[in-house]
Design a protein around this motif. Structure first.
Motif, PDB file in Angstrom:
ATOM      1  N   ALA A  12      11.104  -5.698  -2.837  1.00  0.00           N
ATOM      2  CA  ALA A  12      10.884  -5.135  -1.502  1.00  0.00           C
ATOM      3  C   ALA A  12       9.535  -4.441  -1.427  1.00  0.00           C
ATOM      4  CB  ALA A  12      12.010  -4.155  -1.159  1.00  0.00           C
ATOM      5  N   GLN A  13       9.159  -3.745  -2.504  1.00  0.00           N
ATOM      6  CA  GLN A  13       7.865  -3.064  -2.502  1.00  0.00           C
ATOM      7  C   GLN A  13       6.717  -4.059  -2.457  1.00  0.00           C
ATOM      8  OE1 GLN A  13       7.940  -0.478  -5.899  1.00  0.00           O
ATOM      9  NE2 GLN A  13       9.084   1.122  -4.829  1.00  0.00           N
ATOM     10  N   SER A  14       6.876  -5.219  -3.112  1.00  0.00           N
ATOM     11  CA  SER A  14       5.809  -6.210  -3.100  1.00  0.00           C
ATOM     12  C   SER A  14       5.676  -6.865  -1.730  1.00  0.00           C
ATOM     13  CB  SER A  14       6.051  -7.274  -4.179  1.00  0.00           C
ATOM     14  OG  SER A  14       7.203  -8.026  -3.865  1.00  0.00           O
ATOM     15  N   PRO A  17       4.309  -3.483   1.345  1.00  0.00           N
ATOM     16  CA  PRO A  17       3.503  -2.532   0.580  1.00  0.00           C
ATOM     17  C   PRO A  17       3.467  -1.152   1.231  1.00  0.00           C
ATOM     18  CG  PRO A  17       2.106  -4.081   1.759  1.00  0.00           C
ATOM     19  CD  PRO A  17       3.511  -4.568   1.915  1.00  0.00           C
ATOM     20  N   ALA A  18       3.282  -0.149   0.389  1.00  0.00           N
ATOM     21  CA  ALA A  18       3.190   1.224   0.891  1.00  0.00           C
ATOM     22  C   ALA A  18       1.945   1.373   1.771  1.00  0.00           C
ATOM     23  CB  ALA A  18       3.127   2.197  -0.285  1.00  0.00           C
ATOM     24  N   LEU A  19       2.096   2.091   2.864  1.00  0.00           N
ATOM     25  CA  LEU A  19       0.980   2.300   3.780  1.00  0.00           C
ATOM     26  C   LEU A  19       1.076   3.706   4.394  1.00  0.00           C
ATOM     27  CD1 LEU A  19      -1.481   0.678   4.855  1.00  0.00           C
ATOM     28  CD2 LEU A  19      -0.078   0.081   6.831  1.00  0.00           C
ATOM     29  N   PRO A  20       0.932   4.742   3.581  1.00  0.00           N
ATOM     30  CA  PRO A  20       1.031   6.107   4.116  1.00  0.00           C
ATOM     31  C   PRO A  20      -0.093   6.391   5.104  1.00  0.00           C
ATOM     32  CG  PRO A  20       1.104   6.080   1.691  1.00  0.00           C
ATOM     33  CD  PRO A  20       0.672   4.726   2.133  1.00  0.00           C
ATOM     34  N   LEU A  21       0.276   6.863   6.277  1.00  0.00           N
ATOM     35  CA  LEU A  21      -0.711   7.088   7.329  1.00  0.00           C
ATOM     36  C   LEU A  21      -1.833   8.006   6.871  1.00  0.00           C
ATOM     37  CD1 LEU A  21      -1.693   6.746  10.231  1.00  0.00           C
ATOM     38  CD2 LEU A  21      -0.179   8.625  10.889  1.00  0.00           C
ATOM     39  N   THR A 154      -5.593  -4.895   4.061  1.00  0.00           N
ATOM     40  CA  THR A 154      -4.759  -5.990   3.574  1.00  0.00           C
ATOM     41  C   THR A 154      -3.290  -5.612   3.617  1.00  0.00           C
ATOM     42  OG1 THR A 154      -6.534  -6.795   2.134  1.00  0.00           O
ATOM     43  CG2 THR A 154      -4.303  -7.516   1.613  1.00  0.00           C
ATOM     44  N   ARG A 155      -2.979  -4.389   3.207  1.00  0.00           N
ATOM     45  CA  ARG A 155      -1.583  -3.944   3.255  1.00  0.00           C
ATOM     46  C   ARG A 155      -1.047  -3.980   4.679  1.00  0.00           C
ATOM     47  NH1 ARG A 155      -0.805   1.298  -0.744  1.00  0.00           N
ATOM     48  NH2 ARG A 155      -2.319   0.697  -2.338  1.00  0.00           N
ATOM     49  N   CYS A 156      -1.838  -3.495   5.617  1.00  0.00           N
ATOM     50  CA  CYS A 156      -1.420  -3.509   7.019  1.00  0.00           C
ATOM     51  C   CYS A 156      -1.137  -4.930   7.479  1.00  0.00           C
ATOM     52  CB  CYS A 156      -2.501  -2.865   7.880  1.00  0.00           C
ATOM     53  SG  CYS A 156      -2.156  -2.958   9.659  1.00  0.00           S
TER      54      CYS A 156
END
Length: 199
Positions: A12-14, A17-21, A154-156
């Motif tokens: 799920a993490q892959s 991806p984490a995207l903390p504001l 890229t994460r976004c």
């Protein structure tokens, strides 16, 4: 030798991806304005559709695109590639122009983008002021927003791409009128709308 499959949590993490504001809000502010500049190109060139569906951007395997827009006797498409981090403009006549997505001000991005359009003979008129934002500093004057962290861009895009897949599935089983899955650049919003027919 055997290898264990990653846990469901790791999978799920892959995928998401984490995207903390707090970590990418400066890049978000800059990218939002860049996307508005590209989106306003679509607003200028694409034939009108109800519900403003003609102004939206679409997910691709590498980023976001205007999809082909009519111009003259052919079409033109603008894509923001969040793998190679470049903006690419392609015409149906085979012409291609690009500029790197890298830390630069909105003013510089706007100027470079307009130069590429001019080189391709594209006279596109856009209102150079952000839409749906409290800060309406005109694009040609905006030297305040100039952050671009490629990893977060890229994460976004990856999050949007996976959300796009979910919404495509959500849309697919509905028989009534339904919007495409598309990205509204004004609000930075991926959307899909179903219409029940009820009033």
């Amino acid at each position: 030798m055997t290898t264990s499959l990653p846990s469901s949590e790791a999978q799920a993490q892959s995928v998401w991806p984490a995207l903390p504001l707090a970590d990418w809000q400066d890049t978000l502010a800059t990218l939002h304005r860049w996307l508005q500049i590209v989106g306003k190109t679509r607003l200028s060139l694409a034939p009108a559709l109800n519900h403003w569906w003609h102004i939206t951007l679409y997910l691709t395997a590498r980023g976001l695109t205007t999809s082909p827009m009519p111009y003259g006797r052919g079409t033109v498409e603008v894509e923001l590639d969040f793998i190679d981090h470049k903006l690419v403009i392609r015409t149906s006549e085979g012409a291609v122009r690009s500029l790197p997505l890298a830390p630069k001000s909105v003013a510089d991005f706007y100027r470079e983008y307009q130069t590429l359009l001019h080189e391709l003979g594209l006279a596109v008129k856009i209102r150079p002021i952000p839409s749906e934002l409290a800060d309406t500093l005109p694009f040609p004057e905006d030297n305040d927003h100039q952050s671009y962290q490629p990893d977060y861009a890229t994460r976004c895009w990856r999050i949007l791409a996976h959300a796009d897949r979910v919404l495509q599935r959500f849309r697919g089983d509905f028989i009534g009128k339904c919007s495409p899955v598309h990205f509204f650049w004004g609000a930075f919003d991926l959307a899909c709308t179903r219409f029940s027919g009820r009033v």
